[in-house]
Write an enzyme that holds these catalytic residues in place. Structure first.
Site, PDB file in Angstrom:
ATOM      1  N   ASP A  47     -28.030 105.439  46.419  1.00 33.81           N
ATOM      2  CA  ASP A  47     -26.787 104.660  46.425  1.00 33.81           C
ATOM      3  C   ASP A  47     -26.961 103.347  45.670  1.00 33.81           C
ATOM      4  O   ASP A  47     -27.795 102.522  46.050  1.00 33.81           O
ATOM      5  CB  ASP A  47     -26.409 104.382  47.896  1.00 33.81           C
ATOM      6  CG  ASP A  47     -25.020 103.783  48.021  1.00 33.81           C
ATOM      7  OD1 ASP A  47     -24.519 103.201  47.039  1.00 33.81           O
ATOM      8  OD2 ASP A  47     -24.434 103.909  49.111  1.00 33.81           O
ATOM      9  N   ALA A  71     -21.159 103.597  38.322  1.00 32.24           N
ATOM     10  CA  ALA A  71     -20.338 102.403  38.598  1.00 32.24           C
ATOM     11  C   ALA A  71     -19.174 102.806  39.486  1.00 32.24           C
ATOM     12  O   ALA A  71     -18.803 103.986  39.548  1.00 32.24           O
ATOM     13  CB  ALA A  71     -19.792 101.822  37.293  1.00 32.24           C
ATOM     14  N   THR A  73     -15.641 102.934  39.260  1.00 27.93           N
ATOM     15  CA  THR A  73     -14.795 102.889  38.071  1.00 27.93           C
ATOM     16  C   THR A  73     -13.295 102.874  38.389  1.00 27.93           C
ATOM     17  O   THR A  73     -12.485 102.769  37.471  1.00 27.93           O
ATOM     18  CB  THR A  73     -15.096 104.098  37.153  1.00 27.93           C
ATOM     19  OG1 THR A  73     -14.894 105.292  37.925  1.00 27.93           O
ATOM     20  CG2 THR A  73     -16.509 104.065  36.631  1.00 27.93           C
ATOM     21  N   ASP A 113     -14.497  98.048  27.871  1.00 25.58           N
ATOM     22  CA  ASP A 113     -13.581  97.187  27.093  1.00 25.58           C
ATOM     23  C   ASP A 113     -12.863  96.185  28.016  1.00 25.58           C
ATOM     24  O   ASP A 113     -12.329  95.187  27.539  1.00 25.58           O
ATOM     25  CB  ASP A 113     -12.548  98.058  26.375  1.00 25.58           C
ATOM     26  CG  ASP A 113     -11.770  98.972  27.314  1.00 25.58           C
ATOM     27  OD1 ASP A 113     -12.351  99.422  28.338  1.00 25.58           O
ATOM     28  OD2 ASP A 113     -10.596  99.236  27.056  1.00 25.58           O
ATOM     29  N   TYR A 135     -12.800  94.730  38.935  1.00 26.79           N
ATOM     30  CA  TYR A 135     -13.592  95.696  38.157  1.00 26.79           C
ATOM     31  C   TYR A 135     -14.159  95.015  36.912  1.00 26.79           C
ATOM     32  O   TYR A 135     -15.366  95.058  36.644  1.00 26.79           O
ATOM     33  CB  TYR A 135     -12.726  96.901  37.771  1.00 26.79           C
ATOM     34  CG  TYR A 135     -13.395  97.832  36.779  1.00 26.79           C
ATOM     35  CD1 TYR A 135     -14.438  98.673  37.174  1.00 26.79           C
ATOM     36  CD2 TYR A 135     -12.988  97.869  35.448  1.00 26.79           C
ATOM     37  CE1 TYR A 135     -15.065  99.522  36.264  1.00 26.79           C
ATOM     38  CE2 TYR A 135     -13.606  98.718  34.527  1.00 26.79           C
ATOM     39  CZ  TYR A 135     -14.633  99.540  34.933  1.00 26.79           C
ATOM     40  OH  TYR A 135     -15.255 100.371  34.027  1.00 26.79           O
TER      41      TYR A 135
END
Ligand SMILES: NC(=O)c1ccc[n+]([C@@H]2O[C@H](COP(=O)([O-])OP(=O)(O)OC[C@H]3O[C@@H](n4cnc5c(N)ncnc54)[C@H](OP(=O)(O)O)[C@@H]3O)[C@@H](O)[C@H]2O)c1
Length: 300
Positions: A47, A71, A73, A113, A135
């Site tokens: 994890d 990640a 996401t 990005d 995020y």
């Protein structure tokens, strides 16, 4: 060579494992059981959010190179749970980078990005990030953790990842195909300018960066074409020979929790100078490959 991939059940990580398996000694690291097709790789259930388990798995394996593609996401979930986002996207990257430092392993950490605010894209590697939302901010901090803690490190930024591999998760691109095939309309944001990344090619660029170059710092490894999401949906529809309605909507109308960069996108000229075997794909080429993956998936 001993190569480890985190986020191995994910879109990009899964592609990377498939491309490495049989060519290197591979440790695929993911949360819970392996959801990949069986192959010549070992699996570690670890994890990224727990502080030590991924670091221990990488150290026990003796990784010589690591592609860190794991990640949290889900952009809106990160906004709802910033502590979890921090634990996984910053703490998890820190774990990976610490292991790489201890092992003398090369690291490529995958980023986004979204580190840019989307007021003046497309952006090059030297443009100054200004992340908005949990995020984006945790991914940006993860970039710094990787670059600071792992002496031999590159950060590979991708955007709007999609792919047709069997078992790969649903994405905007796959939903376009599925909905139009059923005769349902597809909503797409007309005011979000983005780059996209065919997962298989993004993974190939990241692995070349990891295993065949000594490049350090940030590299943009998305597809080459910058377009809005309506145009992306239209390109998919055209390549798949699908009619039906693509409905343009504005981002603000969707009342999303986390902010979205509007005038985003990545400039990828540098990737063509750093990489020799793989390069950012123009949209037509990317669509041809996505379509080929889809045909294979349907016959698999
Ligand atoms: N998807 C995009 O559009 C996009 C855009 C820009 C950048 N990126 C970046 O690209 C990289 C790869 O993402 P992707 O597209 O392959 O997304 P993905 O399919 O969501 O893969 C991410 C993987 O990380 C795993 N993960 C999440 N939390 C974890 C935890 N606590 N411990 C261990 N593993 C955990 C997930 O596990 P489960 O499968 O079990 O959930 C998943 O397999 C990420 O760094 C992402 O930030 C993605």
């Amino acid at each position: 060579m001993k190569v480890a991939v985190t986020g191995a059940n994910g879109l990009l990580g899964g592609e990377a494992v498939a491309q490495l398996a049989g060519r290197h000694e591979v440790l695929a690291v993911g949360r819970g059981p392996c959801r990949l097709a069986a192959g010549p790789f070992a699996w570690a259930d670890a994890d990224l959010g727990d502080g030590r388990s991924v670091e221990q798995a990488l150290r026990a394996f003796g990784a010589e190179a690591v592609l860190h593609a794991g990640a949290l996401t889900d952009v809106d979930a990160c906004e709802r749970e910033p502590e979890a986002a921090w634990r996984v996207n910053v703490g998890g990257t820190e774990q990976v980078a610490r292991a790489c430092r201890a092992l003398g392993a090369r690291l490529v950490a995958v980023s986004t990005d979204y580190v840019f605010d989307g007021t003046a894209g497309p952006y090059g590697e030297d443009d100054v990030p200004n992340p908005r939302g949990a995020y984006a901010r945790t991914k940006r901090c993860g970039e710094e953790a990787a670059l600071l803690l792992a002496p031999d490190c590159a950060v590979a930024r991708v955007a709007v990842v999609y792919g047709g591999r069997p078992g790969a998760k649903s994405t905007f691109a796959t939903q376009v195909v599925e909905k139009l095939s059923r005769g349902e309309p597809v909503k797409a944001f007309s005011d979000q300018q983005v780059s996209t990344t065919l997962a298989a090619n993004g993974a190939a660029m990241c692995l070349e960066l990891l295993l065949k170059t000594a490049y350090r710092g940030v590299l943009h490894t998305s597809d080459a074409t910058v377009l809005d999401r309506v145009e992306f949906a239209r390109r998919i529809a055209r390549r798949f020979g699908l009619g039906g309605e693509i409905v343009p909507v504005k981002t603000a109308e969707a009342k999303l929790l986390a902010p979205r960069p509007l005038q985003g996108g990545l400039r990828v000229e540098r990737a063509a100078t750093v990489l020799r075997s793989h390069r950012p794909l123009a949209i037509d080429e990317a669509m041809d490959r996505f379509h080929a993956e889809w045909v294979l998936r349907k016959t698999a």
